[in-house]
Design a protein around this motif. Structure first.
Motif, PDB file in Angstrom:
ATOM      1  N   GLN A   1       0.809  -1.215   0.000  1.00  0.00           N
ATOM      2  CA  GLN A   1       0.000   0.000   0.000  1.00  0.00           C
ATOM      3  C   GLN A   1       0.846   1.270   0.000  1.00  0.00           C
ATOM      4  O   GLN A   1       0.409   2.320   0.457  1.00  0.00           O
ATOM      5  CB  GLN A   1      -0.949  -0.010   1.191  1.00  0.00           C
ATOM      6  N   ALA A   2       2.044   1.172  -0.539  1.00  0.00           N
ATOM      7  CA  ALA A   2       2.902   2.349  -0.626  1.00  0.00           C
ATOM      8  C   ALA A   2       2.254   3.490  -1.396  1.00  0.00           C
ATOM      9  O   ALA A   2       2.344   4.648  -0.965  1.00  0.00           O
ATOM     10  CB  ALA A   2       4.249   1.978  -1.245  1.00  0.00           C
ATOM     11  N   PRO A   3       1.578   3.248  -2.539  1.00  0.00           N
ATOM     12  CA  PRO A   3       0.962   4.377  -3.249  1.00  0.00           C
ATOM     13  C   PRO A   3      -0.063   5.124  -2.394  1.00  0.00           C
ATOM     14  O   PRO A   3      -0.071   6.352  -2.352  1.00  0.00           O
ATOM     15  CB  PRO A   3       0.291   3.714  -4.460  1.00  0.00           C
ATOM     16  N   GLU A   4      -0.919   4.358  -1.701  1.00  0.00           N
ATOM     17  CA  GLU A   4      -1.922   4.996  -0.857  1.00  0.00           C
ATOM     18  C   GLU A   4      -1.275   5.742   0.308  1.00  0.00           C
ATOM     19  O   GLU A   4      -1.731   6.821   0.703  1.00  0.00           O
ATOM     20  CB  GLU A   4      -2.900   3.945  -0.320  1.00  0.00           C
ATOM     21  N   PHE A   5      -0.208   5.161   0.852  1.00  0.00           N
ATOM     22  CA  PHE A   5       0.487   5.822   1.955  1.00  0.00           C
ATOM     23  C   PHE A   5       1.066   7.152   1.502  1.00  0.00           C
ATOM     24  O   PHE A   5       0.933   8.174   2.190  1.00  0.00           O
ATOM     25  CB  PHE A   5       1.598   4.915   2.499  1.00  0.00           C
ATOM     26  N   PHE A   6       1.726   7.165   0.351  1.00  0.00           N
ATOM     27  CA  PHE A   6       2.312   8.412  -0.144  1.00  0.00           C
ATOM     28  C   PHE A   6       1.222   9.444  -0.446  1.00  0.00           C
ATOM     29  O   PHE A   6       1.398  10.639  -0.183  1.00  0.00           O
ATOM     30  CB  PHE A   6       3.157   8.148  -1.390  1.00  0.00           C
ATOM     31  N   ASP A   7       0.101   9.000  -1.004  1.00  0.00           N
ATOM     32  CA  ASP A   7      -1.001   9.925  -1.257  1.00  0.00           C
ATOM     33  C   ASP A   7      -1.503  10.518   0.057  1.00  0.00           C
ATOM     34  O   ASP A   7      -1.764  11.722   0.164  1.00  0.00           O
ATOM     35  CB  ASP A   7      -2.152   9.216  -1.966  1.00  0.00           C
TER      36      ASP A   7
ATOM     37  N   GLN B   1       9.174   1.252   6.755  1.00  0.00           N
ATOM     38  CA  GLN B   1       9.619   0.552   5.554  1.00  0.00           C
ATOM     39  C   GLN B   1       9.969   1.514   4.433  1.00  0.00           C
ATOM     40  O   GLN B   1      10.792   1.201   3.573  1.00  0.00           O
ATOM     41  CB  GLN B   1       8.525  -0.399   5.076  1.00  0.00           C
ATOM     42  N   LEU B   2       9.365   2.685   4.449  1.00  0.00           N
ATOM     43  CA  LEU B   2       9.545   3.658   3.372  1.00  0.00           C
ATOM     44  C   LEU B   2      10.443   4.823   3.765  1.00  0.00           C
ATOM     45  O   LEU B   2      10.631   5.753   2.985  1.00  0.00           O
ATOM     46  CB  LEU B   2       8.173   4.198   2.938  1.00  0.00           C
ATOM     47  N   GLY B   3      10.991   4.777   4.975  1.00  0.00           N
ATOM     48  CA  GLY B   3      11.886   5.848   5.410  1.00  0.00           C
ATOM     49  C   GLY B   3      11.180   7.163   5.687  1.00  0.00           C
ATOM     50  O   GLY B   3      11.781   8.234   5.590  1.00  0.00           O
ATOM     51  N   GLU B   4       9.894   7.112   6.070  1.00  0.00           N
ATOM     52  CA  GLU B   4       9.100   8.326   6.245  1.00  0.00           C
ATOM     53  C   GLU B   4       8.609   8.506   7.679  1.00  0.00           C
ATOM     54  O   GLU B   4       7.677   9.260   7.928  1.00  0.00           O
ATOM     55  CB  GLU B   4       7.893   8.294   5.295  1.00  0.00           C
ATOM     56  N   GLU B   5       9.238   7.818   8.644  1.00  0.00           N
ATOM     57  CA  GLU B   5       8.731   7.843  10.001  1.00  0.00           C
ATOM     58  C   GLU B   5       8.819   9.236  10.640  1.00  0.00           C
ATOM     59  O   GLU B   5       7.920   9.642  11.388  1.00  0.00           O
ATOM     60  CB  GLU B   5       9.430   6.807  10.879  1.00  0.00           C
ATOM     61  N   VAL B   6       9.879   9.979  10.354  1.00  0.00           N
ATOM     62  CA  VAL B   6      10.021  11.316  10.936  1.00  0.00           C
ATOM     63  C   VAL B   6       8.977  12.258  10.352  1.00  0.00           C
ATOM     64  O   VAL B   6       8.318  13.013  11.083  1.00  0.00           O
ATOM     65  CB  VAL B   6      11.443  11.865  10.705  1.00  0.00           C
TER      66      VAL B   6
END
Length: 358
Positions: A133-139, A187-192
């Motif tokens: 669900q990376a696309p939805e997460f980025f959106d 997993q996507l390096g976006e935790e911060v």
């Protein structure tokens, strides 16, 4: 044989190839890029290939949604080789090369590496293992689709002290609570980025809802590696919402936590943000007095039992207050209160629900 780089769209080996005649070569949505990728979530100038002393380098250009090599987000120039999987945002590619005969070979990651005279010819194949669900997460991240939630923190007698605030996804195709969101973010390096956004949105909505009691806001463990950035963010929030008491929840189970807490206390200065330590397991309760002087609260799960709460209470003294979490039975309130806990959070105290503006 002259080396030449080509681009092929993922999963379409029969599609058009776009040769690159020179390095450096930029990748992105802009028509000025050598490799134009007009895909959602890819930045206008997303990344750049360039020559390096050890081979071909891939450099992220400050893209919004990241560049990944072998499923790890890169923040510095990174050598890429045949067999590596590459993601621009969530769009996946892999490196290939051709033999001098011109026939294309696709190599698995463990098959060895190209020689100096091999020709890299492009990106193909969809690597496995990237979050589904990376696309939805980025959106969700880009559109700030976060639902702010609150759960009351009260005394055993029911007097309200504050709220623990959390975020969940507001994206229609991503059903994710705070735990799942941070799992995806890690997993996507976006935790911060996610932690900063949830804090800001929750505080904004709590302010508009007229809440004036303490707000317990989370810090992700990764943020303790950049304390200057975290402190700047917190000071800004404290200046903008002076009328809202803020309590930062800091993970205790990280290396050098005592040094991190001292540094954070120093950098926050007179901002009056309180600190609450969380994540103390059974093996940490006995040594919690080492950081007690630096904390205003310590959060302990009810699963540790009243003996652990009593032990922590004796070690911490009166200044540091204990919050018992996941209190699901009303009878536990009296037991933990007698053991030394000051405040409680859980279904026995009140439900988690959206913050509704006045």
């Amino acid at each position: 044989m002259t080396q030449q780089l080509y681009y092929l769209q993922a999963g379409d080996s029969s599609g058009p190839r776009y040769p690159i005649d020179r390095l450096p070569c930029e990748v992105g949505r802009s028509s000025r890029c050598t490799l134009p990728l007009d895909f959602d979530r890819i930045s206008r100038q997303h990344a750049r290939f360039e020559n390096g002393p050890d081979g071909l380098l891939l450099v992220d250009l400050g893209s919004t949604n990241g560049t990944f090599v072998n499923h790890e987000r890169i923040s510095a120039p990174t050598v890429v080789q045949v067999g590596d999987s590459i993601h621009f945002a969530n769009h996946a590619f892999s490196l290939e090369y051709s033999q001098p005969s011109g026939s294309t070979l696709r190599m698995e990651q463990n098959e060895g590496r190209q020689g100096a005279r091999d020709t890299i010819i492009g990106f193909t194949a969809q690597p496995t293992g990237f979050p589904v669900q990376a696309p939805e997460f980025f959106d969700m991240l880009n559109d700030e689709q976060i639902v702010a939630l609150k759960q009351p923190i009260s005394t055993a007698g029911g007097m309200r002290h504050g709220f623990a605030v959390r975020g969940r996804s507001g994206h229609p195709q991503l059903d994710a609570d705070s735990i799942k969101l941070f799992s995806l973010a890690e997993q996507l390096g976006e935790e911060v980025r996610l932690a900063e956004m949830i804090r800001r949105i929750c505080i904004e909505q709590a302010d508009r809802a007229g809440i004036r009691s303490s707000l317990f806001i989370e810090a992700h463990p990764m943020e303790l590696e950049e304390l200057d950035v975290l402190a700047d963010d917190l000071r800004d929030l404290a200046r903008r919402y002076r009328h809202l008491p803020l309590v930062l929840e800091v993970p205790l189970a990280v290396p050098s936590i005592e040094d991190a807490l001292r540094s954070l206390r120093s950098q926050l200065g007179s901002s009056e943000i309180e600190l609450s330590g969380y994540g103390a397991g059974p093996d940490m309760v006995s040594s919690i007095d080492a950081v007690g002087e630096l904390l205003d609260y310590v959060q302990l799960p009810a699963s540790l039992g009243s003996d652990a709460v009593g032990e922590a209470s004796s070690a911490l003294g009166r200044r540091t207050r204990i919050v018992v979490e996941a209190v699901d039975h009303e009878e536990w309130l009296k037991v933990f209160s007698e053991a030394g806990a000051a405040f409680f959070r859980g279904s026995a105290v009140g439900p988690t629900e959206p913050i509704v503006e006045d």
